[in-house]
Design an enzyme around this catalytic site. Structure first.
Site, PDB file in Angstrom:
ATOM      1  N   LYS A  11      -1.229   5.851  -7.795  1.00 37.22           N
ATOM      2  CA  LYS A  11      -1.531   5.954  -6.362  1.00 37.22           C
ATOM      3  C   LYS A  11      -0.560   6.907  -5.641  1.00 37.22           C
ATOM      4  O   LYS A  11       0.469   7.303  -6.202  1.00 37.22           O
ATOM      5  CB  LYS A  11      -1.485   4.546  -5.749  1.00 37.22           C
ATOM      6  CG  LYS A  11      -2.550   3.607  -6.331  1.00 37.22           C
ATOM      7  CD  LYS A  11      -2.581   2.279  -5.593  1.00 37.22           C
ATOM      8  CE  LYS A  11      -3.670   1.368  -6.163  1.00 37.22           C
ATOM      9  NZ  LYS A  11      -3.773   0.099  -5.411  1.00 37.22           N
ATOM     10  N   TYR A  51     -13.731   2.054  -3.465  1.00 34.69           N
ATOM     11  CA  TYR A  51     -13.334   0.700  -3.081  1.00 34.69           C
ATOM     12  C   TYR A  51     -14.427  -0.016  -2.276  1.00 34.69           C
ATOM     13  O   TYR A  51     -14.128  -0.954  -1.527  1.00 34.69           O
ATOM     14  CB  TYR A  51     -12.032   0.741  -2.281  1.00 34.69           C
ATOM     15  CG  TYR A  51     -10.791   0.898  -3.148  1.00 34.69           C
ATOM     16  CD1 TYR A  51     -10.437  -0.079  -4.073  1.00 34.69           C
ATOM     17  CD2 TYR A  51      -9.966   2.009  -3.033  1.00 34.69           C
ATOM     18  CE1 TYR A  51      -9.300   0.041  -4.861  1.00 34.69           C
ATOM     19  CE2 TYR A  51      -8.809   2.144  -3.817  1.00 34.69           C
ATOM     20  CZ  TYR A  51      -8.491   1.149  -4.720  1.00 34.69           C
ATOM     21  OH  TYR A  51      -7.368   1.265  -5.494  1.00 34.69           O
ATOM     22  N   THR A  93      -0.874  -7.872  -8.342  1.00 38.68           N
ATOM     23  CA  THR A  93      -1.212  -6.946  -7.242  1.00 38.68           C
ATOM     24  C   THR A  93      -0.082  -6.872  -6.223  1.00 38.68           C
ATOM     25  O   THR A  93       0.289  -5.788  -5.774  1.00 38.68           O
ATOM     26  CB  THR A  93      -2.502  -7.437  -6.539  1.00 38.68           C
ATOM     27  OG1 THR A  93      -3.534  -7.516  -7.519  1.00 38.68           O
ATOM     28  CG2 THR A  93      -2.932  -6.477  -5.436  1.00 38.68           C
ATOM     29  N   ARG A 104       4.502  -2.653 -11.347  1.00 37.48           N
ATOM     30  CA  ARG A 104       4.578  -3.001  -9.920  1.00 37.48           C
ATOM     31  C   ARG A 104       5.920  -3.638  -9.555  1.00 37.48           C
ATOM     32  O   ARG A 104       6.427  -3.428  -8.455  1.00 37.48           O
ATOM     33  CB  ARG A 104       3.392  -3.890  -9.546  1.00 37.48           C
ATOM     34  CG  ARG A 104       2.099  -3.059  -9.441  1.00 37.48           C
ATOM     35  CD  ARG A 104       0.889  -3.912  -9.409  1.00 37.48           C
ATOM     36  NE  ARG A 104      -0.334  -3.183  -9.109  1.00 37.48           N
ATOM     37  CZ  ARG A 104      -1.555  -3.652  -9.393  1.00 37.48           C
ATOM     38  NH1 ARG A 104      -1.693  -4.833  -9.974  1.00 37.48           N
ATOM     39  NH2 ARG A 104      -2.619  -2.937  -9.086  1.00 37.48           N
ATOM     40  N   ASN A 114       1.060  -0.127  -4.091  1.00 39.26           N
ATOM     41  CA  ASN A 114       1.480  -0.844  -5.299  1.00 39.26           C
ATOM     42  C   ASN A 114       1.367   0.019  -6.562  1.00 39.26           C
ATOM     43  O   ASN A 114       1.190  -0.490  -7.661  1.00 39.26           O
ATOM     44  CB  ASN A 114       0.745  -2.188  -5.427  1.00 39.26           C
ATOM     45  CG  ASN A 114      -0.746  -2.030  -5.630  1.00 39.26           C
ATOM     46  OD1 ASN A 114      -1.284  -0.923  -5.573  1.00 39.26           O
ATOM     47  ND2 ASN A 114      -1.421  -3.130  -5.892  1.00 39.26           N
ATOM     48  N   HIS A 117      -3.617   1.351  -9.927  1.00 40.25           N
ATOM     49  CA  HIS A 117      -4.848   0.558  -9.953  1.00 40.25           C
ATOM     50  C   HIS A 117      -5.303   0.480 -11.409  1.00 40.25           C
ATOM     51  O   HIS A 117      -5.166   1.446 -12.146  1.00 40.25           O
ATOM     52  CB  HIS A 117      -5.958   1.222  -9.131  1.00 40.25           C
ATOM     53  CG  HIS A 117      -7.327   0.655  -9.429  1.00 40.25           C
ATOM     54  ND1 HIS A 117      -7.774  -0.511  -8.851  1.00 40.25           N
ATOM     55  CD2 HIS A 117      -8.302   1.051 -10.288  1.00 40.25           C
ATOM     56  CE1 HIS A 117      -8.984  -0.799  -9.336  1.00 40.25           C
ATOM     57  NE2 HIS A 117      -9.325   0.140 -10.209  1.00 40.25           N
ATOM     58  N   GLU A 128     -16.126   2.551 -13.224  1.00 40.29           N
ATOM     59  CA  GLU A 128     -15.024   3.304 -12.598  1.00 40.29           C
ATOM     60  C   GLU A 128     -14.716   4.578 -13.368  1.00 40.29           C
ATOM     61  O   GLU A 128     -14.389   5.609 -12.773  1.00 40.29           O
ATOM     62  CB  GLU A 128     -13.783   2.407 -12.489  1.00 40.29           C
ATOM     63  CG  GLU A 128     -13.959   1.256 -11.502  1.00 40.29           C
ATOM     64  CD  GLU A 128     -12.714   0.400 -11.348  1.00 40.29           C
ATOM     65  OE1 GLU A 128     -12.768  -0.556 -10.551  1.00 40.29           O
ATOM     66  OE2 GLU A 128     -11.683   0.667 -12.005  1.00 40.29           O
TER      67      GLU A 128
END
Ligand code: CMP
Length: 140
Positions: A11, A51, A93, A104, A114, A117, A128
């Site tokens: 991310k 999402y 998460t 994480r 975080n 994914h 995905e």
């Protein structure tokens, strides 16, 4: 144990802090192979569509804003039980609940920022992966 594929995203908080290599090392040390990878700037439409399942959640708008705030690295990881294994490597998460040694726990800034994914089921992984990659871009 079945060989599986899963979709991984590094991310914007991770790319901003130059953590791509350190996170990739975690996947490889755990036996997952990075069989496809590209760095992208997601558009609002792309992040929103990816999402879409969270559309009704209170954090959806912020999540889309965060995911478009900088580059991401999208990847396909392959290995034994790749979906579950990746979730183990990532940790919970919310980094406050993540186990020691997980990505994480070590790197995440918050429940939103975080760092990574990972697909939550083999079925969602297939969807995905197809969202980001053509078959010819995946070299197992
Ligand atoms: P991810 O696995 O990418 O899937 C949805 C994301 O929403 C999740 O990781 C979090 O980064 C983000 N998110 C932000 N706020 C929340 C929240 N309160 N609960 C769950 N996920 C959240």
């Amino acid at each position: 144990m079945a060989v599986e594929r899963t979709l991984s995203i590094l991310k914007p908080d991770a790319t901003r802090r130059n953590l791509t290599g350190r996170i990739n090392a975690k996947f490889e040390e755990a036996g997952l192979r990075i069989i496809a990878q590209k760095r992208l700037q997601l558009s609002e439409a792309q992040a929103g569509a990816f999402y879409a399942v969270h559309k009704e959640r209170p954090f959806y708008k912020d999540l889309v804003a965060f995911m478009t705030s900088g580059p991401v690295v999208v990847q396909v990881l392959e290995g034994d039980d790749a979906v579950a294994k990746n979730r183990e490597i990532m940790g919970a998460t919310n980094p406050a609940n993540a186990a020691p040694g997980t990505i994480r726990k070590e790197f995440a800034e918050s429940i939103e920022a975080n760092s990574v994914h990972g697909s939550d089921s083999a079925e969602n992984a297939a969807t995905e992966i197809a969202f980001f990659f053509a078959g010819t871009e995946i070299v197992g």
